[in-house]
Write a protein that holds these residues in place. Structure first.
Motif, short mmCIF file in Angstrom:
data_model
loop_
_atom_site.label_atom_id
_atom_site.label_comp_id
_atom_site.label_asym_id
_atom_site.label_seq_id
_atom_site.Cartn_x
_atom_site.Cartn_y
_atom_site.Cartn_z
N PHE A 10 1.13 -1.53 -0.01
CA PHE A 10 0.44 -0.04 -0.12
C PHE A 10 1.01 1.26 -0.10
N THR A 11 0.92 2.33 -0.29
CA THR A 11 1.67 3.32 -1.27
C THR A 11 0.96 4.58 -0.18
N HIS A 12 -0.93 4.04 0.33
CA HIS A 12 -1.12 5.42 1.00
C HIS A 12 -1.61 4.55 1.41
N ALA A 13 -2.36 5.59 2.75
CA ALA A 13 -3.99 5.25 4.00
C ALA A 13 -4.82 5.67 3.46
N LEU A 14 -5.95 5.85 2.67
CA LEU A 14 -7.07 7.37 2.76
C LEU A 14 -8.33 6.77 3.01
N VAL A 15 -9.19 7.73 3.82
CA VAL A 15 -10.50 6.89 4.75
C VAL A 15 -11.43 8.12 4.44
N VAL A 16 -12.41 7.16 4.51
CA VAL A 16 -13.25 8.13 3.57
C VAL A 16 -14.63 8.00 4.58
N ASP A 31 -23.93 7.39 -5.48
CA ASP A 31 -23.27 8.36 -6.56
C ASP A 31 -22.83 9.37 -6.24
N VAL A 32 -23.06 10.18 -5.25
CA VAL A 32 -21.89 11.03 -5.23
C VAL A 32 -20.50 9.95 -4.34
N LEU A 33 -20.57 9.06 -2.90
CA LEU A 33 -20.17 8.57 -3.11
C LEU A 33 -18.95 7.86 -4.30
N LEU A 34 -19.42 7.46 -4.49
CA LEU A 34 -18.73 6.38 -5.80
C LEU A 34 -18.09 7.33 -6.80
N SER A 35 -18.46 8.88 -6.93
CA SER A 35 -17.43 9.40 -7.41
C SER A 35 -16.33 9.49 -7.08
N ALA A 36 -16.71 10.25 -5.80
CA ALA A 36 -15.45 10.25 -4.92
C ALA A 36 -14.07 9.46 -4.82
N VAL A 37 -14.89 7.77 -4.30
CA VAL A 37 -13.48 7.01 -4.57
C VAL A 37 -13.41 6.66 -5.62
N SER A 38 -13.55 6.84 -6.50
CA SER A 38 -12.83 7.19 -7.91
C SER A 38 -11.82 7.44 -8.14
N ARG A 39 -12.26 8.67 -8.16
CA ARG A 39 -11.63 9.80 -8.46
C ARG A 39 -10.19 9.37 -6.93
N LEU A 40 -10.50 9.50 -6.16
CA LEU A 40 -9.53 8.52 -4.92
C LEU A 40 -8.61 8.18 -5.07
N GLN A 41 -9.02 6.69 -6.17
CA GLN A 41 -9.31 5.24 -6.99
C GLN A 41 -7.95 6.10 -8.04
N THR A 42 -8.30 6.60 -8.45
CA THR A 42 -7.45 7.42 -9.64
C THR A 42 -6.17 7.52 -9.12
N GLN A 43 -6.07 9.01 -8.52
CA GLN A 43 -5.17 9.07 -8.04
C GLN A 43 -4.05 8.30 -7.17
N LEU A 49 -8.48 1.97 1.26
CA LEU A 49 -8.65 3.18 0.54
C LEU A 49 -10.19 2.30 2.63
N LEU A 50 -10.26 3.15 2.59
CA LEU A 50 -11.57 2.88 3.23
C LEU A 50 -12.54 3.78 3.46
N ILE A 51 -13.68 2.68 4.29
CA ILE A 51 -15.11 3.53 3.37
C ILE A 51 -15.87 3.56 5.27
N SER A 52 -16.16 4.58 5.96
CA SER A 52 -17.08 4.39 7.17
C SER A 52 -17.60 5.09 7.48
N GLY A 53 -19.36 4.55 7.85
CA GLY A 53 -19.60 6.26 8.61
C GLY A 53 -20.95 5.46 8.72
#
Length: 132
Positions: A10-16, A31-43, A49-53
């Motif tokens: 893993f190069t980074h640990a990203l938390v959403v 849809d908003v979550l998917l666009s944010a996650v897609s942008r992070l995965q592209t970068q 990548l962890l998503i919690s909430g």
């Protein structure tokens, strides 16, 4: 986020962190979550990548098919509203805990069970002749 120890794969640990209000449109929130996650995965394609909430009535499982959902216990009454997704398989095991103070949601203890890539690969033994 930079934890004390991060496996080499893993190069980074990203938390959403996500909160979907009960009055929100579930499809629009996903849809908003998917666009944010897609942008992070592209970068950061090799990042953890962890998503919690608190997702309330929204279920992003169909929007995020390559992510694993780790919360297996109820978090409010007999429902699982608080979710935790990661882009790795077999990384966590969840255990229920009582609510904190007067909160209406139970806590969830996530135990790491992830085995690094180095430990999942079989050991290779080489002799001195093979190295020449």
């Amino acid at each position: 986020m930079r934890p004390y120890y991060l496996p080499r794969e893993f190069t980074h640990a990203l938390v959403v962190v996500v909160y979907v209000p009960p009055s929100a449109n579930a499809d629009a929130a996903c849809d908003v979550l998917l666009s944010a996650v897609s942008r992070l995965q592209t970068q950061h394609p090799d990042a953890l990548l962890l998503i919690s909430g608190d997702f309330n009535h929204a279920s992003p499982s169909s929007s995020l098919p390559k992510f694993t959902q780790y919360v297996t216990c109820h978090t409010r009454d007999n429902k699982t509203l608080d979710l935790f997704y990661a882009n790795t398989k077999e990384a966590y095991h969840s255990l229920p805990l009582p609510p904190l103070g007067r909160a209406d949601h139970n806590l969830v203890h996530l135990l790491p069970v992830y085995k690094t890539l180095v430990h999942r690969q079989p050991a290779v033994t080489r002799t001195g002749e093979e190295m020449v």
